[in-house]
Write a protein that holds these residues in place. Sequence first.
Motif, PDB file in Angstrom:
ATOM      1  N   UNK A 110     -15.622  -3.393  -4.663  1.00  0.00           N
ATOM      2  CA  UNK A 110     -14.389  -2.722  -4.968  1.00  0.00           C
ATOM      3  C   UNK A 110     -14.408  -1.272  -4.856  1.00  0.00           C
ATOM      4  N   UNK A 111     -15.282  -1.003  -5.874  1.00  0.00           N
ATOM      5  CA  UNK A 111     -15.556  -0.163  -6.345  1.00  0.00           C
ATOM      6  C   UNK A 111     -16.342   1.180  -5.621  1.00  0.00           C
ATOM      7  N   UNK A 144     -10.416  -2.500  -1.645  1.00  0.00           N
ATOM      8  CA  UNK A 144     -11.868  -0.816  -2.095  1.00  0.00           C
ATOM      9  C   UNK A 144     -10.506   0.086  -1.728  1.00  0.00           C
ATOM     10  N   UNK A 145     -10.080  -0.563  -0.960  1.00  0.00           N
ATOM     11  CA  UNK A 145      -9.377   1.292   0.113  1.00  0.00           C
ATOM     12  C   UNK A 145      -8.405   1.163  -0.838  1.00  0.00           C
ATOM     13  N   UNK A 146      -7.375   0.345  -1.742  1.00  0.00           N
ATOM     14  CA  UNK A 146      -6.485   0.804  -3.222  1.00  0.00           C
ATOM     15  C   UNK A 146      -7.099   1.609  -3.698  1.00  0.00           C
ATOM     16  N   UNK A 147      -8.486   1.025  -4.034  1.00  0.00           N
ATOM     17  CA  UNK A 147      -9.988   1.914  -5.351  1.00  0.00           C
ATOM     18  C   UNK A 147      -9.441   3.406  -5.023  1.00  0.00           C
ATOM     19  N   UNK A 148      -9.975   2.877  -3.328  1.00  0.00           N
ATOM     20  CA  UNK A 148     -10.795   4.311  -3.203  1.00  0.00           C
ATOM     21  C   UNK A 148     -10.009   5.619  -3.168  1.00  0.00           C
ATOM     22  N   UNK A 149      -8.290   5.109  -3.225  1.00  0.00           N
ATOM     23  CA  UNK A 149      -7.174   6.128  -3.442  1.00  0.00           C
ATOM     24  C   UNK A 149      -6.663   6.373  -4.943  1.00  0.00           C
ATOM     25  N   UNK A 150      -7.418   5.691  -5.333  1.00  0.00           N
ATOM     26  CA  UNK A 150      -6.641   6.070  -6.595  1.00  0.00           C
ATOM     27  C   UNK A 150      -5.493   5.268  -7.175  1.00  0.00           C
ATOM     28  N   UNK A 165       0.222  -1.153   0.016  1.00  0.00           N
ATOM     29  CA  UNK A 165      -0.278   0.525  -0.180  1.00  0.00           C
ATOM     30  C   UNK A 165       0.962   1.080  -0.259  1.00  0.00           C
ATOM     31  N   UNK A 166       1.941   1.024   0.653  1.00  0.00           N
ATOM     32  CA  UNK A 166       2.515   2.163   1.020  1.00  0.00           C
ATOM     33  C   UNK A 166       3.139   2.513  -0.258  1.00  0.00           C
ATOM     34  N   UNK A 220      -0.811   2.759 -10.737  1.00  0.00           N
ATOM     35  CA  UNK A 220      -0.144   2.019  -9.883  1.00  0.00           C
ATOM     36  C   UNK A 220      -0.002   0.495  -9.970  1.00  0.00           C
ATOM     37  N   UNK A 221      -1.835  -0.254  -9.821  1.00  0.00           N
ATOM     38  CA  UNK A 221      -1.985  -2.274  -9.836  1.00  0.00           C
ATOM     39  C   UNK A 221      -3.095  -1.390 -11.487  1.00  0.00           C
ATOM     40  N   UNK A 222      -3.131  -2.415 -12.499  1.00  0.00           N
ATOM     41  CA  UNK A 222      -3.756  -2.564 -13.293  1.00  0.00           C
ATOM     42  C   UNK A 222      -4.566  -3.604 -13.545  1.00  0.00           C
ATOM     43  N   UNK A 223      -5.309  -3.859 -14.552  1.00  0.00           N
ATOM     44  CA  UNK A 223      -5.610  -5.089 -14.217  1.00  0.00           C
ATOM     45  C   UNK A 223      -6.730  -5.645 -15.564  1.00  0.00           C
TER      46      UNK A 223
END
Length: 542
Positions: free
Chosen positions: A503-504, A284-290, A205-206, A226-229
Motif C-alpha cells: 500500500x505504501x 496504493x494509488x490512494x496512498x501514493x497520492x496522499x 477517488x475523484x 481524505x481517509x483515515x484509519x
Amino acid sequence: MSRKLPIVLVLASSLLYTGCSTSTSNNNTTGSPAANKNSNFNQEGMPIAKEPITLNVLTVRYNNMGDTFTKNKWLQDLEKQTNVKINWEVQSTNDWATKKTIIMADGKLPDIIFGDIVFTDSDIVNNLSSFRPLDDYIDKYMPNLKAAMKESPEMKKISTFPDGKIYSLPARLPSRPISANLPIINKVWLDRLGLKPPTNIDELYTVLKAFKEKDPNGNGKQDEIPVTGSKNTNWVDLLSPFGFTDLYGNNFNNTNISNMILKDGKPVFFPATKEYKEGLKWANKLFSEGLIDKEIFVQDSTMRTAKRDNPDIAIIGFDYGWTPDAPFKKWKDEYVAIPPIAGPDGKRYQIGDPNGLSFRRNELLISASSKYPEIAARWADQFYTNEASIQNFWGAIGTVIEKKDNNTYTLMDPPKGTSADAWYWEQSVRDFGPKYVSPAFEKNILLSPNSGDGLKLVIDKLGKDYVTAPFPHVMHNKEEFQELPTLLTDINSYISQTRAKWVSQGGIDAEWDGYVKKLNDMGLEKLVKIHTDAYNRYKTVK
C-alpha cells in the motif's frame, strides 16, 4: 477498574478473586444437576435461593467503562427477587490479557463468567474441565432459554461445542441491523465542492482527490485527511468494494477466523485471491497520492479518534462507521452514511449478516468449582425474557426505557453531552451477557430514527440488500486450536507486513507469486482445511 498487578504474580491471582468459588468438594464436571442437590434451592418460582447466597461473577468492560451498569434497576431488583446477591468483579480490556493468563494458570474461577469478551473459544475449549456442561441444566432449570432455542435454532447451533455439549450460553440481541459498518462521508464538504456522494471506486477517488486539494473545510490550510484509519483495523472495510466481507476480522474475540469469506458457499482465504491483490493496488494509488492518512500504519485508535474529533474544525473526509455520530461525535452533523461503494466488477459488497447481527455465544459460563450451579443456571435464565433483555441491552424501564400503555417501548433521550450509545453502555451490560428478544417482540420496540440504535436501523436500509453471507462463527476443536496459534501468527504477520509495504510503496505485481508461495509454505492449505472442517461441523448441528 484497571488495577496494577503486584510484582508477585502468584499473589496477584490469589488477591484478584478473594471470596471466589473455589470449592473442589463439589467439582461436578458431568453437567448433571442430580449430582448437585442443594437444600437451599427452589426449582421453580421465586426466590431461587431459600436463604440469601452470593455468586461471584467476572465480567470485562472496554477500556475505562467501569461498573456503572451494576446500578441497573432490573439487576438490583433481580437480587431481591431471587435471594441471589451478585459480587461483580469488573475488569478492563486495558490489562485483561495479562490478568487472564494468570487466572487461567491458577485455575481459580468465580461462579459465573459473564460476557463473550472474557474468554475466547480457545480459552474454553482448552480448559473444558474448568466449566460445566450445561445441557441438563438447560433442560431442567432454564425454560426461558429452552423456548428461545426452539424459536431460534441458531442459538443452539452456535453454542454447541465440538464434543456435542453446550458449555456457554448464547444471546440474541434486540433490534439489530443486517449491515455492519457503512461508508461515512462529510456531506458539508461535498456540498461546498458541488459534488455528489460517490457510488463506485472511481467516483470515490475523484471525491477524495477534491477533498485533499480544494480546501473543503474552508480554513485556508491543506489539513484535510481524505481517509483515515488505525493500523490494521479498517482494511476489511476499505477493501469491501473488492468483495472482502470478513465480518469477524476486526472483532476482539474472533481473530481465529479472520480473513475468511464464503464464495459460492465455500470457505475462501481472501488475502490469497486476485480480488485482494487488485484491492491493494487501488489502495496504493490512494496512498501514493496522499489520499490515505500517512499515519494509518502506526496510529492507534486513540490517535484516530483525536483526528475525528479535531477541536477546531472537521479534517476527515471519508471513513467507515456504525453510524455517523459514532466515529464523529463533535462534528457528527457534517457527516452522512451512504450506500456501499461499488467495486471494479460493478457490484456492491456490504459486510454484515443476512440473518442479522444478533446472535452471540460464550455469553455466560458456570465454573466447575461453583457450589451453586443450579442456582446460577436459574439466575441466568431470568435474562432470557423480552423485557429482561431490552433492559440489559439499553437500560432499565423508567431510567432509559419508557413502557407505554399499549405495551410498546421507547428509549428516552440521553443526558445532554452524552451520546446515546455511551449512555446505554453506562446503564446496562449492553452487548455482553445472556439475553433473548423474540423477533415477534421487536415490533413493540419503537426507536428514535435520529440517533443510536434507531438511526442504525434507518441507515441499515442503505446496505442490507448488499450483505453477503459471512463465514460463520464456527467452533474449532482442541486439536485445531493447538495448530491455529502458530499458523495464524506467522500468516497474519506476513500478510500485515506485505500489505503495509504494497500500500505504501507498491510492487505487488512483481512480488505476488512469491507471496502466495510463501503463504503456502507457512501452512495456508492446512489453515484453510481447519476452517473448512469446522465449517462442515457447524452445518451439521441441528
